[in-house]
Structure formats: structure tokens, C-alpha cells
Design an enzyme around this catalytic site. Structure first.
Site, PDB file in Angstrom:
ATOM      1  N   HIS A   1      17.320  20.980 -11.994  1.00  0.00           N
ATOM      2  CA  HIS A   1      15.811  20.514 -11.693  1.00  0.00           C
ATOM      3  C   HIS A   1      15.102  21.840 -12.205  1.00  0.00           C
ATOM      4  CE1 HIS A   1      12.324  20.199  -9.116  1.00  0.00           C
ATOM      5  NE2 HIS A   1      12.650  19.189  -8.964  1.00  0.00           N
TER       6      HIS A   1
ATOM      7  N   ASP B   1      21.656  25.822  -5.909  1.00  0.00           N
ATOM      8  CA  ASP B   1      20.413  25.047  -5.426  1.00  0.00           C
ATOM      9  C   ASP B   1      20.868  24.156  -4.457  1.00  0.00           C
ATOM     10  OD1 ASP B   1      18.426  23.232  -5.239  1.00  0.00           O
ATOM     11  OD2 ASP B   1      17.781  23.185  -7.337  1.00  0.00           O
TER      12      ASP B   1
ATOM     13  N   GLN C   1      19.786  19.257  -2.791  1.00  0.00           N
ATOM     14  CA  GLN C   1      20.229  17.731  -2.585  1.00  0.00           C
ATOM     15  C   GLN C   1      21.821  17.971  -1.972  1.00  0.00           C
ATOM     16  OE1 GLN C   1      18.719  14.969  -3.241  1.00  0.00           O
ATOM     17  NE2 GLN C   1      16.750  15.937  -4.462  1.00  0.00           N
TER      18      GLN C   1
ATOM     19  N   LYS D   1      13.241  17.306   2.631  1.00  0.00           N
ATOM     20  CA  LYS D   1      14.383  16.483   2.071  1.00  0.00           C
ATOM     21  C   LYS D   1      15.632  16.278   3.201  1.00  0.00           C
ATOM     22  CE  LYS D   1      14.051  18.085  -2.689  1.00  0.00           C
ATOM     23  NZ  LYS D   1      13.273  16.937  -3.171  1.00  0.00           N
TER      24      LYS D   1
ATOM     25  N   CYS E   1      11.995  15.830 -12.818  1.00  0.00           N
ATOM     26  CA  CYS E   1      11.806  17.240 -12.756  1.00  0.00           C
ATOM     27  C   CYS E   1      13.186  17.640 -13.554  1.00  0.00           C
ATOM     28  CB  CYS E   1      11.403  17.740 -11.652  1.00  0.00           C
ATOM     29  SG  CYS E   1      10.018  17.612 -10.945  1.00  0.00           S
TER      30      CYS E   1
END
Ligand code: PLP
Length: 406
Positions: free
Chosen positions: A122, A199, A202, A225, A363
């Protein structure tokens, strides 16, 4: 808890909305998930009962607010199995957390240092490192993917050199759904003496995360999220690294003693939390974690995978369908194109039928360039989505593509 999707849905008021007279089918969960009543209720309760600034007052409300914030920190620590709440820094989101690490930890990189990223990142895990490049002569090295959207691990290992100062990659791709073998990748980086940022934007909403088992140095994610409010995120950092890092921003809350000549800084985690935090959001985020725990991350994973399988099987049968990301065990994200139909056109038509999907580059423009496409349509699932919704989505998609002659 027995898994009852209808009972779960009743806890999300927005899911009973209609769009243009059609029931809302919300399949844009990778961008942001919806928020259950217990989270919204906590925001209202905080504003109407407990609002006062944290860490500043001796009065009852201020202490209550502080207790709520600090118990949220413990909830986050437990959720990711961190060793200490000193390792949990509240930020505005994943993006700010990565910027914090790039700026503060990255500020110590030597000239000529090399950072390993992957092509599926991303922008939030690309641009902060590029900003750092402006000040230092750093080099970004990028791991490629295969045709299923899995990282080339052999290439990953070959990119390390004596100049590598950091590896930073996503747990789960927001476009391809690929769940990266992060534990193995971290172990390799460590064998080369290189720290790793994961990261988890997700990852944390969909998978059990254990930062001690992963042995990562930094893990970052966003509340919005994960059924939580906007404006709150988390940086997990290994305590010994955070101790050595300089503050990212200056201001109130993050200081020990201030004089015009010299300022000392607060202990962890406050050293990295300058100014008034979003303490209402943080307390509400704790409720979102409670919601996830009540439902069970195993149930969340199982439901999302059920929906992913069902949708994928149906979509694979559709003429002209191209799905980007077919790794086994992938997360519940389907990025696709049909023939030469522009993703925006499909997205608009689906919206008219009540189906909310995302269109565009998500993104992840370098990934789009790598795939040779301008963008995709993306359907992404959460625990409250149902098999009936998948059926309605497929019907809507069939109708939409028919308009374009497919
Ligand atoms: N990283 C990944 C993999 C994401 O999917 C996202 C959001 O879509 C981000 C980072 C940025 O998260 P935020 O906008 O909450 O900071």
C-alpha cells in the site's frame, strides 16, 4: 459463542440501510469495516458521561478517561500478545504508525542504507520510506510476485546485503488478499541482522496476530478496519527499539521536564504520543476488540473464507473474468476485471443495485503497474456478510456485465 450471522448483523445498524431502494450489500470492508452498536454506544457514553482530558487532571472525570484509555492499551496488548503495554503506541492509523517508524527509527539509518519492500505494498508502506530518501541516500529494493500473487521468497532472500537496514512488508495484501509468510520472512531478516516492520492493516482484522510468536520488531494496524472508530491506530514496537528511538512529534503528554534550555521526554509509550490523543476513539476501539473476541477471530476467519470460496467459484465461471490474486489460503478480498469493462463503470452499476465495492488502484499503484492494469473492482468481506449477499452480488454483477455484452 455459537456463530449466528443474523444476530451479528443486528448489532450493525447501518446494515439495515437501503441504497436507491435496494438493501445495502456492503463489500468494501478492506477500505473500512462497519461499526457495531457497542462501539457506537461507547462513543456516546464517553461524550455524555466521561469526557475529560487524559493524564492531566486529578478530578474524577479525568481519571475515568485516563483509566479507559489505559485499559484500552491493555486490551490491544492482549489482542496481539505484546509483552508490555509500553510497546503499544496509539496513533491516528496505520499510515501514521509507519511514518512514525520511518521518521524516528529511520532517522538513524546510515547513508547508503537499503530498505526491502514488496511490490504489493500500500502507498502507506512506500511513501514514508521515500520521504526518508530525500534526506538520506537510501535505496529501496522491491520483492516481486508470481502469477498467483505470492511473493518470490528466493528473490526476497537475495535482496539482502550488508547495506540492508530494514525490511517492511504487509501481512496481507489489500488487493491480492495474499497472506504473506511473514514469520518465515522475519526469521530470515533477523538471521541477517535486519529489523522488520509488518503492515498489519489487513492482518489484524482477519487473522490471529501474536507479535511475540511472529517475532516482528514493529506491527501496525488501524481501528477502523477492525469494527472500531476512525482516527485510531496502533504501533506495536519492541521495547528495546522504542527506547532508543527519538520522539516523532513534540508537545504535551510526551515530555518529562521542559525548560527553554533543555527538555526531557516521558517514558514509553507516552514519549510517542504528543498532544491530546483521540481518547474517545481509543476507548471505543477497546469495545471493537471486545466485539471481535466475543465473536471469535476463528469464526470471523471461517465466515469470511466461506464467502470468499462461494464468490470465487461463481465468479470464475463468468466469461471474461480475471481475478488478481489466487494464492491458496488468501484473505477474503477479490480484485477483478471483466473483459475490457472499466472498473468505475462496473462499480457504478453495482452501486445502483445496492452493492458497495471499491474501484481503482486501491492505493497500490506500483502493484497495478506490475499487473499492467489501471485498476480493479474489489469486493472484500467481513464477518457480517452472508451467503445471500454473495448471491445477490453475483446476480448484480451478471446483470452489470451483460449491459456491456458479456
Ligand atoms: N496498509 C494497508 C495494507 C492498507 O490496506 C491500508 C488501508 O487501506 C493502509 C495501510 C492504510 O491504513 P490507514 O488509511 O488506516 O492509515
Amino acid at each position: 459463542m455459537e456463530f449466528d450471522v443474523q444476530a451479528i448483523r443486528r448489532r450493525f445498524p447501518i446494515l439495515s440501510r437501503t441504497i436507491g431502494g435496494k438493501p445495502l450489500i456492503y463489500l468494501d470492508n478492506a477500505a473500512t469495516s462497519q461499526t457495531p452498536d457497542m462501539v457506537v454506544g461507547e462513543i456516546e457514553r464517553f461524550y455524555t458521561r466521561s469526557k475529560a482530558n487524559v493524564h492531566r487532571g486529578v478530578h474524577t472525570l479525568s481519571q475515568e478517561a485516563t483509566d479507559l484509555q489505559e485499559s484500552a492499551r491493555r486490551a490491544v496488548r492482549d489482542y496481539i500478545n505484546a509483552a508490555s503495554e509500553r510497546e503499544i503506541i496509539f496513533t491516528r492509523g496505520t499510515t501514521e504508525a509507519i511514518n512514525l517508524v520511518a521518521s524516528s527509527y529511520g532517522g538513524g539509518f546510515p547513508e547508503g542504507g537499503e530498505i526491502i519492500l514488496t511490490v504489493m505494498e500500500h502507498h502507506a508502506n512506500i511513501v514514508p520510506w521515500q520521504l526518508l530518501q530525500r534526506h538520506k541516500n537510501l535505496k529501496l529494493k522491491v520483492v516481486d510476485i508470481n502469477e498467483r500473487g505470492e511473493l518470490d521468497l528466493e528473490q526476497y532472500r537475495s535482496l539482502f546485503s550488508d547495506c540492508t537496514v530494514m525490511a517492511s512488508f504487509c501481512h496481507v495484501s489489500n488487493v491480492l488478499g495474499t497472506v504473506n509468510p511473514v514469520k518465515e520472512m522475519i526469521a530470515y531478516a533477523h538471521s541477517r541482522g535486519v529489523p522488520v516492520l509488518v503492515d498489519g492493516a489487513q492482518g489484524a482484522p482477519h487473522l490471529p496476530v501474536d507479535v511475540r510468536d511472529l517475532d516482528c520488531d514493529f506491527y501496525v494496524f488501524s481501528s477502523h478496519k477492525m469494527y472500531g472508530p476512525t482516527g485510531v491506530g496502533v504501533l506495536y514496537g519492541r521495547e528495546n527499539l522504542l527506547e532508543l528511538m527519538p520522539p516523532y512529534q513534540g508537545g504535551g503528554e510526551m515530555i518529562g521536564k521542559v525548560t527553554f534550555e533543555h527538555t526531557t521526554f516521558a517514558d514509553l509509550p507516552f514519549k510517542f504520543e504528543a498532544g491530546t490523543p483521540d481518547f474517545v476513539g481509543i476507548a471505543a476501539f477497546a469495545k471493537a476488540i471486545e466485539f471481535i473476541r466475543e465473536v471469535g477471530i476463528g469464526n470471523i476467519e471461517a465466515q469470511e473464507h466461506r464467502l470468499l470460496r462461494l464468490a470465487t467459484e461463481e465468479m470464475e465461471r463468468m466469461p471474461g473474468m480475471r481475478i488478481f490474486g489466487t494464492a491458496p489460503g488468501k484473505s477474503a478480498v477479490i480484485s477483478f476485471l471483466v473483459g475490457d469493462i472499466h472498473p468505475y463503470d462496473l462499480g457504478m452499476l453495482l452501486d445502483k443495485m445496492g452493492v458497495a465495492v471499491r474501484t481503482g488502484h486501491h492505493c497500490a499503484e506500483p502493484l497495478m503497474d506490475r499487473l499492467g492494469i489501471p485498476g480493479t473492482v474489489r469486493a472484500s468481506f467481513a464477518v457480517y456478510n452472508t451467503e445471500e449477499e454473495v448471491g445477490a452480488f453475483i446476480e448484480a454483477l451478471k446483470k452489470a456485465v451483460k449491459i456491456f455484452g458479456y
